[in-house]
Design a protein around this motif. Sequence first.
Motif, PDB file in Angstrom:
ATOM      1  N   GLN A  47       7.841  -4.230   9.648  1.00 37.01           N
ATOM      2  CA  GLN A  47       8.515  -4.215  10.952  1.00 37.01           C
ATOM      3  C   GLN A  47       9.982  -3.771  10.803  1.00 37.01           C
ATOM      4  O   GLN A  47      10.493  -2.989  11.596  1.00 37.01           O
ATOM      5  CB  GLN A  47       8.446  -5.618  11.551  1.00 37.01           C
ATOM      6  N   LEU A  48      10.645  -4.245   9.723  1.00 38.29           N
ATOM      7  CA  LEU A  48      12.071  -3.947   9.552  1.00 38.29           C
ATOM      8  C   LEU A  48      12.327  -2.527   9.062  1.00 38.29           C
ATOM      9  O   LEU A  48      13.347  -1.919   9.403  1.00 38.29           O
ATOM     10  CB  LEU A  48      12.699  -4.929   8.555  1.00 38.29           C
ATOM     11  N   TYR A  49      11.409  -2.007   8.215  1.00 40.88           N
ATOM     12  CA  TYR A  49      11.678  -0.681   7.645  1.00 40.88           C
ATOM     13  C   TYR A  49      10.365   0.095   7.443  1.00 40.88           C
ATOM     14  O   TYR A  49       9.919   0.306   6.312  1.00 40.88           O
ATOM     15  CB  TYR A  49      12.452  -0.810   6.325  1.00 40.88           C
ATOM     16  N   PRO A  50       9.736   0.510   8.562  1.00 40.06           N
ATOM     17  CA  PRO A  50       8.434   1.179   8.453  1.00 40.06           C
ATOM     18  C   PRO A  50       8.478   2.454   7.616  1.00 40.06           C
ATOM     19  O   PRO A  50       7.490   2.798   6.959  1.00 40.06           O
ATOM     20  CB  PRO A  50       8.052   1.467   9.909  1.00 40.06           C
ATOM     21  N   GLU A  51       9.633   3.153   7.613  1.00 40.42           N
ATOM     22  CA  GLU A  51       9.695   4.406   6.845  1.00 40.42           C
ATOM     23  C   GLU A  51       9.586   4.196   5.345  1.00 40.42           C
ATOM     24  O   GLU A  51       9.330   5.138   4.602  1.00 40.42           O
ATOM     25  CB  GLU A  51      10.916   5.242   7.215  1.00 40.42           C
ATOM     26  N   GLY A  52       9.760   2.930   4.880  1.00 36.37           N
ATOM     27  CA  GLY A  52       9.658   2.643   3.449  1.00 36.37           C
ATOM     28  C   GLY A  52       8.320   2.047   3.039  1.00 36.37           C
ATOM     29  O   GLY A  52       8.158   1.635   1.892  1.00 36.37           O
ATOM     30  N   CYS A  53       7.365   1.986   4.001  1.00 34.60           N
ATOM     31  CA  CYS A  53       6.081   1.342   3.713  1.00 34.60           C
ATOM     32  C   CYS A  53       4.958   2.383   3.798  1.00 34.60           C
ATOM     33  O   CYS A  53       4.721   2.952   4.868  1.00 34.60           O
ATOM     34  CB  CYS A  53       5.812   0.218   4.707  1.00 34.60           C
ATOM     35  N   LEU A  54       4.278   2.609   2.691  1.00 36.28           N
ATOM     36  CA  LEU A  54       3.265   3.662   2.618  1.00 36.28           C
ATOM     37  C   LEU A  54       1.961   3.113   2.055  1.00 36.28           C
ATOM     38  O   LEU A  54       1.972   2.183   1.237  1.00 36.28           O
ATOM     39  CB  LEU A  54       3.745   4.804   1.710  1.00 36.28           C
ATOM     40  N   MET A  55       0.855   3.743   2.480  1.00 33.70           N
ATOM     41  CA  MET A  55      -0.477   3.422   1.941  1.00 33.70           C
ATOM     42  C   MET A  55      -0.982   4.603   1.124  1.00 33.70           C
ATOM     43  O   MET A  55      -0.784   5.758   1.501  1.00 33.70           O
ATOM     44  CB  MET A  55      -1.492   3.211   3.076  1.00 33.70           C
ATOM     45  N   LEU A  56      -1.677   4.285   0.047  1.00 33.39           N
ATOM     46  CA  LEU A  56      -2.336   5.318  -0.755  1.00 33.39           C
ATOM     47  C   LEU A  56      -3.806   5.366  -0.368  1.00 33.39           C
ATOM     48  O   LEU A  56      -4.475   4.323  -0.361  1.00 33.39           O
ATOM     49  CB  LEU A  56      -2.227   4.974  -2.246  1.00 33.39           C
ATOM     50  N   GLU A  57      -4.294   6.558  -0.067  1.00 27.16           N
ATOM     51  CA  GLU A  57      -5.729   6.715   0.186  1.00 27.16           C
ATOM     52  C   GLU A  57      -6.313   7.666  -0.832  1.00 27.16           C
ATOM     53  O   GLU A  57      -5.767   8.745  -1.073  1.00 27.16           O
ATOM     54  CB  GLU A  57      -5.969   7.258   1.598  1.00 27.16           C
ATOM     55  N   CYS A  58      -7.417   7.259  -1.449  1.00 22.95           N
ATOM     56  CA  CYS A  58      -8.164   8.124  -2.363  1.00 22.95           C
ATOM     57  C   CYS A  58      -9.576   8.235  -1.797  1.00 22.95           C
ATOM     58  O   CYS A  58     -10.219   7.200  -1.578  1.00 22.95           O
ATOM     59  CB  CYS A  58      -8.233   7.540  -3.762  1.00 22.95           C
ATOM     60  N   GLY A  59     -10.019   9.445  -1.557  1.00 22.06           N
ATOM     61  CA  GLY A  59     -11.360   9.627  -0.988  1.00 22.06           C
ATOM     62  C   GLY A  59     -11.531   8.879   0.320  1.00 22.06           C
ATOM     63  O   GLY A  59     -12.595   8.348   0.601  1.00 22.06           O
ATOM     64  N   GLY A  60     -10.469   8.801   1.117  1.00 21.97           N
ATOM     65  CA  GLY A  60     -10.532   8.160   2.431  1.00 21.97           C
ATOM     66  C   GLY A  60     -10.453   6.647   2.395  1.00 21.97           C
ATOM     67  O   GLY A  60     -10.563   5.996   3.436  1.00 21.97           O
ATOM     68  N   LYS A  61     -10.259   6.062   1.193  1.00 20.11           N
ATOM     69  CA  LYS A  61     -10.196   4.590   1.115  1.00 20.11           C
ATOM     70  C   LYS A  61      -8.821   4.134   0.652  1.00 20.11           C
ATOM     71  O   LYS A  61      -8.261   4.728  -0.285  1.00 20.11           O
ATOM     72  CB  LYS A  61     -11.224   4.076   0.117  1.00 20.11           C
ATOM     73  N   PRO A  62      -8.295   3.076   1.258  1.00 21.04           N
ATOM     74  CA  PRO A  62      -7.006   2.550   0.806  1.00 21.04           C
ATOM     75  C   PRO A  62      -7.124   2.041  -0.630  1.00 21.04           C
ATOM     76  O   PRO A  62      -8.033   1.268  -0.946  1.00 21.04           O
ATOM     77  CB  PRO A  62      -6.722   1.390   1.769  1.00 21.04           C
ATOM     78  N   GLN A  63      -6.215   2.504  -1.467  1.00 23.48           N
ATOM     79  CA  GLN A  63      -6.269   2.141  -2.891  1.00 23.48           C
ATOM     80  C   GLN A  63      -4.948   1.585  -3.408  1.00 23.48           C
ATOM     81  O   GLN A  63      -4.841   1.263  -4.593  1.00 23.48           O
ATOM     82  CB  GLN A  63      -6.640   3.370  -3.731  1.00 23.48           C
ATOM     83  N   GLY A  64      -3.948   1.533  -2.540  1.00 27.27           N
ATOM     84  CA  GLY A  64      -2.663   1.019  -2.992  1.00 27.27           C
ATOM     85  C   GLY A  64      -1.651   1.069  -1.869  1.00 27.27           C
ATOM     86  O   GLY A  64      -1.927   1.571  -0.772  1.00 27.27           O
TER      87      GLY A  64
END
Length: 175
Positions: A47-64
Amino acid sequence: MLKKSHARAKGEWRRMSPRDLPMVCEIAAVVHRNHPEDPEIFAERLQLYPEGCLMLECGGKPQGYVISHPWVLLQPPDLNTKIGAIPARPGTYYIHDLALLPDARGLGVAAKVVGMLIDHARAVGLPNASLVAVSGSTPFWQRCGFRPVDDLDLAEKLESYGMARYMVRTVESRP
Ligand SMILES: CC(C)(COP(=O)(O)OP(=O)(O)OC[C@H]1O[C@@H](n2cnc3c(N)ncnc32)[C@H](O)[C@@H]1OP(=O)(O)O)[C@@H](O)C(=O)NCCC(=O)NCCS
């Protein structure tokens, strides 16, 4: 529960959204067994800093995921503690947490996102990046250009992290 991914395809980093938070908690429960944080900690940083929060997707699945934000140099937040606000005068770009499921490791995607965060830190005018290295990750961070900072006050501050090292790198230098 998370299913082990069999996809070894290179992953893509994308912006995290509030809908990702349950998966962030599932990944954290697998990766950070010794450093648990409550769901509201992740939610507050997003909420405070969305630009610093990322998801990793491999083959369409969240992996990190990675969670990061501007902060005060040499004052790492306590583990599992809300921060309240992004400081008005930050002195560092703080990488709070970078966690990949085992199948996504060794592909270079962690080093890639660290480069993206360093670029972001430079773009927002911060001179360095910092973090608390846990779980034997110090060599990875050294590979990414970070160096340990030894400071007695910091040692006390890091007690909530267990075995941990505070590390810093400038945003100008390349590893
Ligand atoms: C730490 C972590 C993010 C690294 O991810 P990764 O996918 O292995 O990293 P990469 O593939 O991008 O590796 C980048 C480089 O660091 C090296 N590296 C990675 N982990 C390393 C380690 N533990 N020791 C030494 N070198 C390491 C890689 O060999 C690679 O070097 P290269 O460029 O010469 O090939 C991942 O192992 C992880 O999620 N660990 C558990 C959570 C954790 O400890 N997070 C850090 C909390 S502060």
